[in-house]
Design a protein around this motif. Structure first.
Motif, PDB file in Angstrom:
ATOM      1  N   LYS A  74       2.901  -4.934   3.146  1.00  0.00           N
ATOM      2  CA  LYS A  74       3.853  -3.882   3.474  1.00  0.00           C
ATOM      3  C   LYS A  74       3.293  -2.535   3.069  1.00  0.00           C
ATOM      4  N   VAL A  75       3.481  -1.559   3.944  1.00  0.00           N
ATOM      5  CA  VAL A  75       2.945  -0.240   3.674  1.00  0.00           C
ATOM      6  C   VAL A  75       4.106   0.721   3.428  1.00  0.00           C
ATOM      7  N   VAL A  76       3.981   1.498   2.351  1.00  0.00           N
ATOM      8  CA  VAL A  76       4.984   2.517   2.069  1.00  0.00           C
ATOM      9  C   VAL A  76       4.360   3.848   2.457  1.00  0.00           C
ATOM     10  N   VAL A  77       4.850   4.457   3.515  1.00  0.00           N
ATOM     11  CA  VAL A  77       4.243   5.705   3.971  1.00  0.00           C
ATOM     12  C   VAL A  77       4.992   6.873   3.361  1.00  0.00           C
ATOM     13  N   MET A  78       4.245   7.785   2.765  1.00  0.00           N
ATOM     14  CA  MET A  78       4.875   8.922   2.102  1.00  0.00           C
ATOM     15  C   MET A  78       4.355  10.230   2.669  1.00  0.00           C
ATOM     16  N   ASN A  79       5.238  11.226   2.656  1.00  0.00           N
ATOM     17  CA  ASN A  79       4.827  12.574   3.047  1.00  0.00           C
ATOM     18  C   ASN A  79       5.737  13.584   2.365  1.00  0.00           C
ATOM     19  N   ASP A  80       5.161  14.611   1.785  1.00  0.00           N
ATOM     20  CA  ASP A  80       5.938  15.666   1.130  1.00  0.00           C
ATOM     21  C   ASP A  80       6.995  15.148   0.155  1.00  0.00           C
ATOM     22  N   GLY A  81       6.656  14.131  -0.610  1.00  0.00           N
ATOM     23  CA  GLY A  81       7.582  13.642  -1.616  1.00  0.00           C
ATOM     24  C   GLY A  81       8.664  12.731  -1.078  1.00  0.00           C
ATOM     25  N   ILE A  82       8.577  12.365   0.200  1.00  0.00           N
ATOM     26  CA  ILE A  82       9.604  11.500   0.785  1.00  0.00           C
ATOM     27  C   ILE A  82       8.947  10.204   1.248  1.00  0.00           C
ATOM     28  N   VAL A  83       9.614   9.091   0.999  1.00  0.00           N
ATOM     29  CA  VAL A  83       9.140   7.840   1.582  1.00  0.00           C
ATOM     30  C   VAL A  83       9.656   7.815   3.010  1.00  0.00           C
ATOM     31  N   VAL A  84       8.773   7.935   3.989  1.00  0.00           N
ATOM     32  CA  VAL A  84       9.245   8.045   5.360  1.00  0.00           C
ATOM     33  C   VAL A  84       9.444   6.700   6.028  1.00  0.00           C
TER      34      VAL A  84
ATOM     35  N   ALA B 182       0.864  -1.175   0.000  1.00  0.00           N
ATOM     36  CA  ALA B 182       0.000   0.000   0.000  1.00  0.00           C
ATOM     37  C   ALA B 182       0.901   1.226   0.000  1.00  0.00           C
ATOM     38  N   LEU B 183       0.551   2.209  -0.818  1.00  0.00           N
ATOM     39  CA  LEU B 183       1.224   3.505  -0.757  1.00  0.00           C
ATOM     40  C   LEU B 183       0.297   4.419   0.009  1.00  0.00           C
ATOM     41  N   LEU B 184       0.738   4.823   1.187  1.00  0.00           N
ATOM     42  CA  LEU B 184      -0.150   5.576   2.058  1.00  0.00           C
ATOM     43  C   LEU B 184       0.409   6.969   2.294  1.00  0.00           C
ATOM     44  N   GLY B 185      -0.454   7.953   2.237  1.00  0.00           N
ATOM     45  CA  GLY B 185      -0.014   9.316   2.528  1.00  0.00           C
ATOM     46  C   GLY B 185      -1.134  10.285   2.213  1.00  0.00           C
ATOM     47  N   PRO B 186      -0.997  11.518   2.714  1.00  0.00           N
ATOM     48  CA  PRO B 186      -2.047  12.507   2.471  1.00  0.00           C
ATOM     49  C   PRO B 186      -2.031  12.975   1.013  1.00  0.00           C
ATOM     50  N   SER B 187      -3.058  13.699   0.604  1.00  0.00           N
ATOM     51  CA  SER B 187      -3.111  14.206  -0.763  1.00  0.00           C
ATOM     52  C   SER B 187      -1.893  15.068  -1.040  1.00  0.00           C
ATOM     53  N   GLY B 188      -1.315  14.897  -2.207  1.00  0.00           N
ATOM     54  CA  GLY B 188      -0.180  15.730  -2.605  1.00  0.00           C
ATOM     55  C   GLY B 188       1.146  15.271  -2.048  1.00  0.00           C
ATOM     56  N   CYS B 189       1.208  14.040  -1.514  1.00  0.00           N
ATOM     57  CA  CYS B 189       2.457  13.586  -0.911  1.00  0.00           C
ATOM     58  C   CYS B 189       3.369  12.949  -1.939  1.00  0.00           C
ATOM     59  N   GLY B 190       2.869  12.742  -3.167  1.00  0.00           N
ATOM     60  CA  GLY B 190       3.703  12.176  -4.214  1.00  0.00           C
ATOM     61  C   GLY B 190       3.356  10.746  -4.566  1.00  0.00           C
ATOM     62  N   LYS B 191       2.304  10.197  -3.943  1.00  0.00           N
ATOM     63  CA  LYS B 191       2.011   8.786  -4.209  1.00  0.00           C
ATOM     64  C   LYS B 191       1.464   8.554  -5.611  1.00  0.00           C
ATOM     65  N   SER B 192       0.696   9.529  -6.127  1.00  0.00           N
ATOM     66  CA  SER B 192       0.214   9.371  -7.502  1.00  0.00           C
ATOM     67  C   SER B 192       1.362   9.498  -8.495  1.00  0.00           C
ATOM     68  N   THR B 193       2.307  10.385  -8.184  1.00  0.00           N
ATOM     69  CA  THR B 193       3.497  10.522  -9.021  1.00  0.00           C
ATOM     70  C   THR B 193       4.237   9.195  -9.077  1.00  0.00           C
ATOM     71  N   LEU B 194       4.391   8.592  -7.910  1.00  0.00           N
ATOM     72  CA  LEU B 194       5.094   7.322  -7.828  1.00  0.00           C
ATOM     73  C   LEU B 194       4.379   6.247  -8.653  1.00  0.00           C
ATOM     74  N   LEU B 195       3.070   6.227  -8.530  1.00  0.00           N
ATOM     75  CA  LEU B 195       2.281   5.238  -9.260  1.00  0.00           C
ATOM     76  C   LEU B 195       2.416   5.443 -10.765  1.00  0.00           C
ATOM     77  N   ASN B 196       2.344   6.708 -11.188  1.00  0.00           N
ATOM     78  CA  ASN B 196       2.454   6.993 -12.615  1.00  0.00           C
ATOM     79  C   ASN B 196       3.833   6.641 -13.162  1.00  0.00           C
ATOM     80  N   ILE B 197       4.837   6.708 -12.286  1.00  0.00           N
ATOM     81  CA  ILE B 197       6.172   6.301 -12.726  1.00  0.00           C
ATOM     82  C   ILE B 197       6.225   4.787 -12.910  1.00  0.00           C
ATOM     83  N   ILE B 198       5.572   4.066 -11.996  1.00  0.00           N
ATOM     84  CA  ILE B 198       5.557   2.607 -12.136  1.00  0.00           C
ATOM     85  C   ILE B 198       4.784   2.201 -13.394  1.00  0.00           C
TER      86      ILE B 198
ATOM     87  N   VAL C 293       7.770   9.676 -16.998  1.00  0.00           N
ATOM     88  CA  VAL C 293       9.178   9.272 -16.999  1.00  0.00           C
ATOM     89  C   VAL C 293       9.865  10.056 -15.891  1.00  0.00           C
ATOM     90  N   PRO C 294      10.537   9.369 -14.949  1.00  0.00           N
ATOM     91  CA  PRO C 294      11.149  10.090 -13.821  1.00  0.00           C
ATOM     92  C   PRO C 294      12.267  11.011 -14.314  1.00  0.00           C
TER      93      PRO C 294
END
Lengths: 290, 362
Positions: B210-220, B39-55, B60-61
C-alpha cells in the motif's frame, strides 16, 4: 592530456627553495658542521669526528634531562588527552553557547608561550599572586621556586591550561562531523553511553585525535619558554628539560660542538618517536575486526 | 508486531499555528496494518519525514494521538516503541565486525548468547552476508553497509515496525534493483511491518502493498499501486504517479456533458453541480490515437520512442496532451484524432476526485 616539458618551470620553484634553504637547510648544515668540529676561537676549526656525539650519549646530564622530559610529556599527554576528549564531549553542539565555548576555549591558544610563563609566574607568587597567596593563606606549602613538587605541578597545570584547548578543538571538530543518524541508531539499538563513545564517537574522532596527540607530543617534547620563564629550570635542575639544557649548553657555556651533537640527537628522537606514534596508531586504525 | 494507528494526528513546527499552511502535517487518520509493507511517497518537503519521525518517536505530534494496537504511545520514546529504523546513509559501527554489528541490538538487551548467535546467522543468511560475518564493517561498500543496517533492524524478532527513510539514496542504480527485491523478499520472509519513505515512484510501487501518497502536508491517497494508477483520488496522484503523468484539462461539467474549450463530450455518467476549479483527468494510457475521426483533433509535436511503447506529445489549441501508443502501431501523418476511454475519465473539483451520481446516465 599531453604534458608539455618545460625545464624553465624549475625557476618557479626557486623562491620556495631559497626560502627553505635559508630557513632550514643552511642552519641545519651549520649545526651538522659544528657537531663534528672543535674550535678555540678565531674561526679555527679542527675535525673531531663523532667525539661529541659519543660524549653526549654517555653524558649523565643528557640522560637526566631526557628522563625529565619523557616524564613531563607522558604526564601532560595522560592528562590532556582524556580531559580534552571529556570537554569536547560535553560542549554544546550548536547555538549561542557553542560559539561562546569555542571562543573561550580557544583563548589560551592565542597567548604567546613566554607570556603564559609570565602569567603563571606571577599567579603563583606568594606576595602578589592570587594562587600563591591563596594557597599560602590556607596554610598549604607551595613555592615553585624552591619546592620541586610545586614547580612540577605548576608546569603541568600551566601546560594543561595552555594546550588542552587544542585537543578539545580538534576532537570537537571530529564529533561535529558525526551525523545525527548515528546517535538515533545507537538509541534504537539501546546502546549505553559508554558504547556510544566506544563504537561511534571514538572511531569517528580517531583521525583528528591522532593528529592532536602527535602535535601535543612534539610541542611538549620541545617545550622551552614556559618553564624557562617560570622556573628557569630550577629548583636545582629539577625542571631542566631537554631544550633548556640544550640552550644552557649552547649559549650559557658556549660549547657549540657538544650542543650541536645534542640538538641533532634531540631532533632525531622527536622524529623517531613521532614516526613510531604515527605508524602504530594508523596500523591500529587499519587492523581487522576487534 | 502491532497495528499503528493515527488518530486526528497533526503536526506544526510552529508553537501557535494559525492557518492550515502552518502545518507540516495536516490532520490525518490512518491505520498501518500489522505485517504489511507501506510506502510513504511524495516530493521533498511534503511531510513524509515528519510523519516518519512521529512514528519513530523522535518527534511528538502537536495534535492528536498515535497508537500501537490499543496502546497510546504518543509520548513514548523510540526505545519504548520498539521500532527499528534504517537511515538514508548507512549507519554501521565501523570498528565492529559484521557479526558484532548484527548482534549489537540483542547484546545491549542482554539476550542469551546462543540465541544471539543463532539469530545473527539467520539474518546474515537472509541478507546474503554469511560469508563475510567476521569482516570488519568499515571496509565494505555502501550497499553492503546498508544491508547491515537493515539486518540490524530485523535482528530483533519483536520489533513493531521497521522504518526505512529513503534507504536507497546512496546505492548505485544497478544495485538498487537487487536491494529492493531483497527487501521485498525479507518482508515476505519475516513479515515485519515495513514503512518505506521515498520520493521515487518506482521504488514505492515495486516495494509496497500500500502506498501513502503525500503532498504539502496532506495525505492525498492511500491505496495499492493499482488503485493509485487506475483511480487517482487527487490530481496530484494523477500526475505524480505514472510516466508521463495524467492529462489534466480545465473543464466545465453539467450533468453528463463536459466542455473542454471548444469541445463537448458526453460522458457515460452524470455529476452533481460542481463549483470551484473543475478539471478532467485521463491517463495517457487510456487515450487512443487514430487516423479516423475521434473526440478531438490534435497536432503532434513530438514522438518519444522509449522501447516498450511510444509517448506522443500533442497539442489541441493550447491544451497539451500526452498519449501512450503501443510499440507496434506506426504513427503516420494522418493520425490526427484521439478518442478517450470513457471509463477512465475522472472529474476533479479543486484537485479532489468527484464521484459520479449513482447509476449510469444512459
Amino acid at each position: 592530456m599531453n604534458k608539455t616539458v618545460n625545464q624553465k618551470a624549475w625557476f618557479l620553484v626557486l623562491p620556495v627553495f631559497l626560502l627553505v634553504a635559508f630557513s632550514a637547510v643552511i642552519p641545519l648544515m651549520t649545526v651538522i658542521n659544528y657537531s663534528v668540529q672543535d674550535t678555540f676561537g678565531n674561526n679555527v676549526f679542527s675535525w673531531v669526528g663523532l667525539d661529541w656525539f659519543e660524549e653526549i650519549i654517555h653524558s649523565q646530564r643528557m640522560h637526566e634531562s631526557l628522563g625529565r622530559q619523557a616524564m613531563l610529556t607522558t604526564i601532560i599527554l595522560l592528562i590532556e588527552v582524556p580531559f580534552g576528549i571529556f570537554i569536547a564531549l560535553n560542549m554544546p553542539k550548536k547555538g549561542f553557547w557553542a560559539s561562546f565555548c569555542l571562543v573561550v576555549i580557544a583563548l589560551p591558544l592565542l597567548i604567546p608561550w613566554n607570556v603564559v610563563g609570565t602569567i603563571w609566574q606571577i599567579f603563583g607568587r606568594k606576595d602578589i599572586g592570587l594562587l600563591g597567596h591563596t594557597l599560602a593563606s590556607m596554610g598549604i606549602e607551595y613555592n615553585y621556586a624552591q619546592d620541586v613538587l610545586s614547580a612540577w605541578i605548576t608546569i603541568v597545570v600551566m601546560d594543561v591550561w595552555h594546550w588542552t584547548s587544542l585537543i578539545v578543538l580538534l576532537c570537537y571538530a571530529g564529533l561535529q562531523s558525526i551525523p545525527d543518524a548515528y546517535y538515533q541508531a545507537a538509541k534504537i539499538d539501546q546502546a549505553s553511553r559508554w558504547s556510544v563513545f566506544r563504537y561511534i564517537e571514538l572511531p569517528k574522532m580517531s583521525g583528528v585525535l591522532l593528529i592532536a596527540i602527535l602535535l601535543r607530543f612534539m610541542d611538549s617534547f620541545m617545550i622551552y619558554s614556559e618553564p624557562f620563564v617560570l622556573t628557569g629550570g630550577g629548583p636545582g635542575n629539577s625542571t631542566t628539560f631537554l631544550s633548556i639544557d640544550l640552550v644552557n649548553m649552547a649559549l650559557g657555556q658556549f660549547d657549540l660542538g657538544p650542543a650541536s651533537a645534542y640538538s641533532l640527537m634531540y631532533f632525531l628522537v622527536v622524529l623517531l618517536v613521532s614516526w613510531v606514534f604515527f605508524t602504530v596508531m594508523t596500523s591500529i586504525d587499519k587492523k581487522g575486526a576487534v | 508486531m502491532a497495528k499503528i494507528i493515527f488518530k486526528d494526528l497533526a503536526h506544526s513546527y510552529l508553537p501557535h499555528p494559525k492557518s492550515l499552511a502552518d502545518y507540516a502535517l495536516q490532520k490525518i487518520n490512518l491505520e498501518f496494518e500489522d505485517g504489511a509493507a507501506y510506502a510513504l511517497l511524495g516530493p521533498s518537503g511534503c511531510g513524509k519525514s515528519t510523519l516518519l519521525n512521529i512514528i519513530s518517536g523522535i518527534l511528538v505530534p502537536s495534535e492528536g494521538k498515535i497508537f500501537f494496537d490499543d496502546k497510546d504511545v504518543t509520548y513514548a520514546d523510540t526505545v519504548k516503541r520498539n521500532i527499528a529504523q534504517v537511515f538514508q546513509f548507512p549507519v554501521v559501527y565501523d570498528t565492529m565486525s559484521v557479526r558484532k554489528n548484527l548482534a549489537f541490538p540483542l547484546r545491549n538487551r542482554g539476550e542469551d548468547p546462543t540465541y544471539i548467535k543463532h539469530r545473527v546467522e539467520t539474518i546474515a543468511k537472509s541478507i546474503g552476508m554469511e560469508d563475510i560475518l567476521d569482516t570488519k564493517a568499515s571496509g565494505l561498500s555502501a550497499d553492503a553497509k546498508q544491508k547491515i543496517s537493515l539486518g540490524r533492524g530485523m535482528v530483533r524478532e519483536d520489533v513493531n515496525a521497521i522504518l526505512l527513510d529513503e534507504p536507497l539514496t546512496v546505492i548505485d542504480p544497478h544495485v538498487k534493483w537487487e536491494l529492493r527485491t531483497q527487501l521485498k523478499a525479507l518482508h515476505e520472509e519475516f513479515s515485519h511491518t515495513m514503512i518505506f519513505v521515498t520520493h521515487d515512484q518506482t521504488e514505492a510501487l515495486t516495494f509496497a502493498d500500500k502506498v501513502v501518497v503525500m503532498n504539502d502536508g496532506i495525505v492525498v491517497q492511500v491505496g495499492s499501486p493499482k488503485e493509485l494508477f487506475e483511480k487517482p483520488a487527487h490530481t496530484f496522484v494523477g500526475y505524480f504517479i505514472g510516466s508521463p503523468g495524467m492529462n489534466l484539462f480545465e473543464a466545465d461539467v453539467v450533468g453528463d456533458v463536459v466542455t473542454l474549450g471548444d469541445i463537448r463530450l458526453k460522458l457515460n455518467r452524470a455529476y452533481r453541480k460542481l463549483t470551484g476549479r473543475i478539471e478532467l483527468g485521463i491517463r495517457p494510457e487510456f487515450i487512443k490515437l487514430s487516423d479516423k475521426s475521434g473526440d478531438m483533433e490534435i497536432d503532434i509535436n513530438r514522438v518519444e520512442d522509449i522501447g516498450y511503447h511510444k509517448i506522443v506529445r500533442a497539442k489541441h489549441r493550447d491544451m497539451h496532451i500526452d498519449i501512450i501508443v503501443p510499440e507496434d502501431i506506426k504513427i503516420t501523418q494522418d493520425m490526427r484524432y484521439i478518442s478517450f476511454d470513457m471509463d477512465h475519465i475522472f472529474i476533479y473539483e479543486d484537485g479532489w476526485l468527484v464521484e459520479a451520481k449513482e447509476g449510469r446516465s444512459e
